[in-house]
Design a protein around this motif. Structure first.
Motif, PDB file in Angstrom:
ATOM      1  N   ILE A   4      69.431 -23.043  19.826  1.00 28.76           N
ATOM      2  CA  ILE A   4      70.829 -22.701  19.560  1.00 28.76           C
ATOM      3  C   ILE A   4      71.083 -22.958  18.082  1.00 28.76           C
ATOM      4  CG2 ILE A   4      73.234 -23.265  20.047  1.00 28.76           C
ATOM      5  CD1 ILE A   4      72.351 -24.180  22.825  1.00 28.76           C
ATOM      6  N   ASP A   5      71.511 -21.943  17.372  1.00 29.44           N
ATOM      7  CA  ASP A   5      71.806 -22.092  15.954  1.00 29.44           C
ATOM      8  C   ASP A   5      73.032 -22.982  15.810  1.00 29.44           C
ATOM      9  OD1 ASP A   5      71.184 -21.553  13.320  1.00 29.44           O
ATOM     10  OD2 ASP A   5      72.497 -19.820  13.196  1.00 29.44           O
ATOM     11  N   CYS A   6      72.953 -23.974  14.928  1.00 31.98           N
ATOM     12  CA  CYS A   6      74.042 -24.947  14.826  1.00 31.98           C
ATOM     13  C   CYS A   6      73.987 -25.625  13.467  1.00 31.98           C
ATOM     14  CB  CYS A   6      73.909 -25.975  15.956  1.00 31.98           C
ATOM     15  SG  CYS A   6      75.120 -27.303  15.917  1.00 31.98           S
ATOM     16  N   PHE A   7      75.050 -25.491  12.672  1.00 26.08           N
ATOM     17  CA  PHE A   7      75.092 -26.158  11.376  1.00 26.08           C
ATOM     18  C   PHE A   7      76.531 -26.395  10.949  1.00 26.08           C
ATOM     19  CE2 PHE A   7      74.997 -21.615  10.586  1.00 26.08           C
ATOM     20  CZ  PHE A   7      75.863 -21.402   9.532  1.00 26.08           C
ATOM     21  N   LYS A  57      85.419 -32.922  12.973  1.00 23.48           N
ATOM     22  CA  LYS A  57      84.091 -33.392  12.563  1.00 23.48           C
ATOM     23  C   LYS A  57      82.991 -32.850  13.479  1.00 23.48           C
ATOM     24  CE  LYS A  57      84.328 -37.729  15.207  1.00 23.48           C
ATOM     25  NZ  LYS A  57      83.282 -37.344  16.168  1.00 23.48           N
ATOM     26  N   ASP A  58      83.358 -32.410  14.690  1.00 29.03           N
ATOM     27  CA  ASP A  58      82.380 -31.885  15.646  1.00 29.03           C
ATOM     28  C   ASP A  58      82.253 -30.366  15.595  1.00 29.03           C
ATOM     29  OD1 ASP A  58      81.813 -34.431  16.778  1.00 29.03           O
ATOM     30  OD2 ASP A  58      83.703 -34.327  17.889  1.00 29.03           O
ATOM     31  N   PHE A  59      83.123 -29.720  14.830  1.00 27.04           N
ATOM     32  CA  PHE A  59      83.164 -28.260  14.802  1.00 27.04           C
ATOM     33  C   PHE A  59      81.934 -27.714  14.090  1.00 27.04           C
ATOM     34  CE2 PHE A  59      85.114 -24.120  13.497  1.00 27.04           C
ATOM     35  CZ  PHE A  59      85.544 -23.711  14.754  1.00 27.04           C
ATOM     36  N   ARG A  60      81.222 -26.786  14.729  1.00 28.11           N
ATOM     37  CA  ARG A  60      79.979 -26.231  14.197  1.00 28.11           C
ATOM     38  C   ARG A  60      80.009 -24.699  14.204  1.00 28.11           C
ATOM     39  NH1 ARG A  60      79.787 -30.815  13.088  1.00 28.11           N
ATOM     40  NH2 ARG A  60      78.048 -32.307  13.267  1.00 28.11           N
ATOM     41  N   LYS A  61      79.034 -24.141  13.488  1.00 27.20           N
ATOM     42  CA  LYS A  61      78.899 -22.696  13.386  1.00 27.20           C
ATOM     43  C   LYS A  61      77.449 -22.324  13.661  1.00 27.20           C
ATOM     44  CE  LYS A  61      79.858 -18.896  10.132  1.00 27.20           C
ATOM     45  NZ  LYS A  61      80.330 -18.580   8.758  1.00 27.20           N
ATOM     46  N   GLY A  62      77.225 -21.076  14.062  1.00 28.52           N
ATOM     47  CA  GLY A  62      75.859 -20.623  14.283  1.00 28.52           C
ATOM     48  C   GLY A  62      75.822 -19.214  14.837  1.00 28.52           C
ATOM     49  N   SER A  63      74.652 -18.615  14.763  1.00 26.38           N
ATOM     50  CA  SER A  63      74.439 -17.287  15.335  1.00 26.38           C
ATOM     51  C   SER A  63      74.556 -17.354  16.852  1.00 26.38           C
ATOM     52  CB  SER A  63      73.049 -16.778  14.940  1.00 26.38           C
ATOM     53  OG  SER A  63      72.681 -15.660  15.719  1.00 26.38           O
ATOM     54  N   GLN A  64      75.081 -16.310  17.456  1.00 29.20           N
ATOM     55  CA  GLN A  64      75.240 -16.306  18.912  1.00 29.20           C
ATOM     56  C   GLN A  64      73.933 -16.041  19.652  1.00 29.20           C
ATOM     57  OE1 GLN A  64      77.330 -12.106  18.720  1.00 29.20           O
ATOM     58  NE2 GLN A  64      77.047 -12.624  20.869  1.00 29.20           N
ATOM     59  N   TRP A  65      72.890 -15.598  18.954  1.00 34.08           N
ATOM     60  CA  TRP A  65      71.661 -15.144  19.623  1.00 34.08           C
ATOM     61  C   TRP A  65      70.774 -16.333  19.961  1.00 34.08           C
ATOM     62  CZ3 TRP A  65      73.195 -10.682  20.997  1.00 34.08           C
ATOM     63  CH2 TRP A  65      74.071  -9.979  20.166  1.00 34.08           C
ATOM     64  N   PHE A  66      70.915 -16.803  21.193  1.00 37.05           N
ATOM     65  CA  PHE A  66      70.297 -18.040  21.639  1.00 37.05           C
ATOM     66  C   PHE A  66      69.057 -17.799  22.502  1.00 37.05           C
ATOM     67  CE2 PHE A  66      73.769 -17.183  24.807  1.00 37.05           C
ATOM     68  CZ  PHE A  66      72.971 -16.886  25.895  1.00 37.05           C
ATOM     69  N   THR A  85      79.198 -25.752  18.802  1.00 38.67           N
ATOM     70  CA  THR A  85      80.040 -26.946  18.877  1.00 38.67           C
ATOM     71  C   THR A  85      79.834 -27.679  20.195  1.00 38.67           C
ATOM     72  OG1 THR A  85      81.723 -25.897  17.469  1.00 38.67           O
ATOM     73  CG2 THR A  85      82.425 -27.795  18.785  1.00 38.67           C
ATOM     74  N   PHE A  86      79.816 -26.937  21.282  1.00 36.86           N
ATOM     75  CA  PHE A  86      79.682 -27.515  22.614  1.00 36.86           C
ATOM     76  C   PHE A  86      78.398 -28.324  22.754  1.00 36.86           C
ATOM     77  CE2 PHE A  86      78.429 -26.583  27.202  1.00 36.86           C
ATOM     78  CZ  PHE A  86      79.204 -27.608  27.737  1.00 36.86           C
ATOM     79  N   PHE A  87      77.263 -27.738  22.380  1.00 38.70           N
ATOM     80  CA  PHE A  87      75.993 -28.442  22.564  1.00 38.70           C
ATOM     81  C   PHE A  87      75.780 -29.526  21.513  1.00 38.70           C
ATOM     82  CE2 PHE A  87      75.039 -24.908  25.406  1.00 38.70           C
ATOM     83  CZ  PHE A  87      74.445 -25.600  26.461  1.00 38.70           C
ATOM     84  N   ASN A  88      76.375 -29.369  20.349  1.00 36.96           N
ATOM     85  CA  ASN A  88      76.328 -30.451  19.368  1.00 36.96           C
ATOM     86  C   ASN A  88      77.036 -31.683  19.905  1.00 36.96           C
ATOM     87  OD1 ASN A  88      76.170 -31.683  16.552  1.00 36.96           O
ATOM     88  ND2 ASN A  88      78.388 -31.526  16.797  1.00 36.96           N
ATOM     89  N   MET A  89      78.039 -31.482  20.734  1.00 37.82           N
ATOM     90  CA  MET A  89      78.802 -32.590  21.293  1.00 37.82           C
ATOM     91  C   MET A  89      78.138 -33.200  22.524  1.00 37.82           C
ATOM     92  SD  MET A  89      82.713 -31.152  20.943  1.00 37.82           S
ATOM     93  CE  MET A  89      83.422 -32.649  21.626  1.00 37.82           C
ATOM     94  N   ILE A  90      77.566 -32.356  23.397  1.00 37.53           N
ATOM     95  CA  ILE A  90      77.115 -32.887  24.695  1.00 37.53           C
ATOM     96  C   ILE A  90      75.607 -33.166  24.761  1.00 37.53           C
ATOM     97  CG2 ILE A  90      79.066 -31.850  25.907  1.00 37.53           C
ATOM     98  CD1 ILE A  90      75.788 -30.300  26.628  1.00 37.53           C
TER      99      ILE A  90
END
Length: 393
Positions: free
Chosen positions: A217-220, A242-251, A293-298
């Protein structure tokens, strides 16, 4: 042998009691000695594996038992809402539950497309000879696709219209995942667009995904206006800035994470209502922010923080660079297959994030797929396919 030894211990207890009585010891000493010996007998007979006594008395490997104990939940910094508590319990249970093993593990290829797939023939060449090791699902949002190959015929799912930048894009992703999860053999789930092509051969892709235990999962962190600048305080308290992230949707998701995505309603709802175009002067796109954002948190340790689908954002426009027939050469394609460092172009023009692509701790090529390619490139790509897809894990 153990039973015989216990029997002798029992005799010794009686002897001790008689001897103690004959010497007129204080009653409390007799009771203490009896209690200690009784504890030792019970500990020896039952060989506990859930306490320190395991290491003292048992011949079993206690270490493995301790490692299998579920990790303790993190102590929250604040009081959780009811929704957060429910979500944390469900997600934690899924993460701690071992995945169901399959005798025939497959990759589910999820195609999110407006209509007909221009590279269907190229994908058919990629799939050929690997029947039974993959599944195909097609979500066509505008018109019913016309399929020409057996791998795609009859693989269309119920689809709804999708608008660029809207939550409907995430809805389509979840719809594809739900359909693919119905097959218990599907263990990996790859999201692809109509402009995607394979960069490696099937065996390489299969091993790359099946032999690692993370989701790609792209996440930065993007501190610019099109990253953190899209955050809305309406997402509080569940989603902090502080938990908000961005990334490509292609997982590429492992099954465990695909199930968690289906189970989530709390965080999905936050993005449904508070991450959308033209809200409070911001253009927030849920497909670029929800899953990162979701997976960065959980489960931050369970994702690779990069995608396995190459896309060129170097022009820093609203859409990535598209490739035409003139761009398609063997050298160009081989360069894509050998890239082993990722790059994230943020909306802060002075900040570019780079790093090595690792696979099970080893530096490896980053990408299994690539986009965006014009339909007119099909002929060249098909001709060169066997020459540029030559890597093996």
């Amino acid at each position: 042998m153990k039973a015989t030894h216990v029997w002798h211990l029992q005799l010794n207890v009686k002897d001790i009691v008689v001897m103690s009585g004959s010497r007129k010891r204080p009653v409390w000493i007799i009771l203490l000695v009896n209690f200690v010996i009784l504890f030792l007998i019970v500990a020896y007979v039952y060989s506990p594996t859930t306490s320190a006594a395991c290491f003292i008395f048992s011949s079993k490997d206690c270490t493995l038992t301790f490692h299998k104990q579920p990790p303790a939940l993190k102590v929250p910094a604040r009081e959780l809402t009811d929704g957060e508590t429910i979500s944390q319990v469900v997600i934690s249970e899924i993460l701690r539950t071992p995945p169901v093993e399959s005798n025939n593990p497959k990759i589910a290829f999820l195609f999110l497309t407006p209509g007909t797939l221009p590279f269907e023939a190229l994908w058919a060449k990629f799939f050929q000879g690997h029947e039974g090791r993959f599944s195909v699902y097609v979500h066509a949002s505008r018109e019913k696709p016309v399929h020409k190959t057996r791998y795609f015929k009859g693989r269309d799912i119920h689809s709804e219209s999708v608008a660029w930048g809207q939550i409907s894009m995430v809805d389509a992703e979840r719809r594809l995942l739900a359909q693919a999860l119905l097959d218990p053999d599907n263990q990996q789930f790859v999201l692809l667009s109509e402009s995607c092509i394979p960069l490696q051969n099937f065996d390489y892709v299969y091993n790359y995904l099946m032999l690692t235990n993370v989701s790609f999962i792209d996440c930065f962190v993007d501190l610019g206006p099109h990253g953190s600048g899209r955050y809305s305080e309406h997402m509080m308290p569940e989603v902090e800035k502080k938990d908000f992230r961005k990334g490509s949707q292609w997982f590429a998701l492992k099954r465990q994470h695909a199930i968690i995505t289906m189970a989530d309603s709390l965080y999905y709802t936050k993005f449904r209502y508070y991450c959308k175009p033209n809200m409070e002067g911001r253009n927030c796109y849920a497909d670029e922010h929800y899953l990162p954002t979701f997976f960065n948190m959980i489960d931050p340790g369970g994702i690779a923080n990069r995608s396995v689908t190459y896309v060129d954002w170097s022009e820093r426009r609203w859409h990535p660079k598209s490739f035409k027939p003139v761009d398609i050469t063997l050298e160009f394609l081989k360069n894509l297959t050998s890239i082993d460092d990722f790059i994230h172009f943020t909306s802060d023009s002075k900040r570019v994030l780079t790093g090595p692509c690792t696979w099970n701790g080893i530096k490896r090529p980053c990408y299994l797929f690539a986009r965006k390619f014009y339909p007119e490139t099909l002929e060249k790509l098909t001709l060169l396919f066997s020459n540029y897809t030559t890597l093996s894990v």
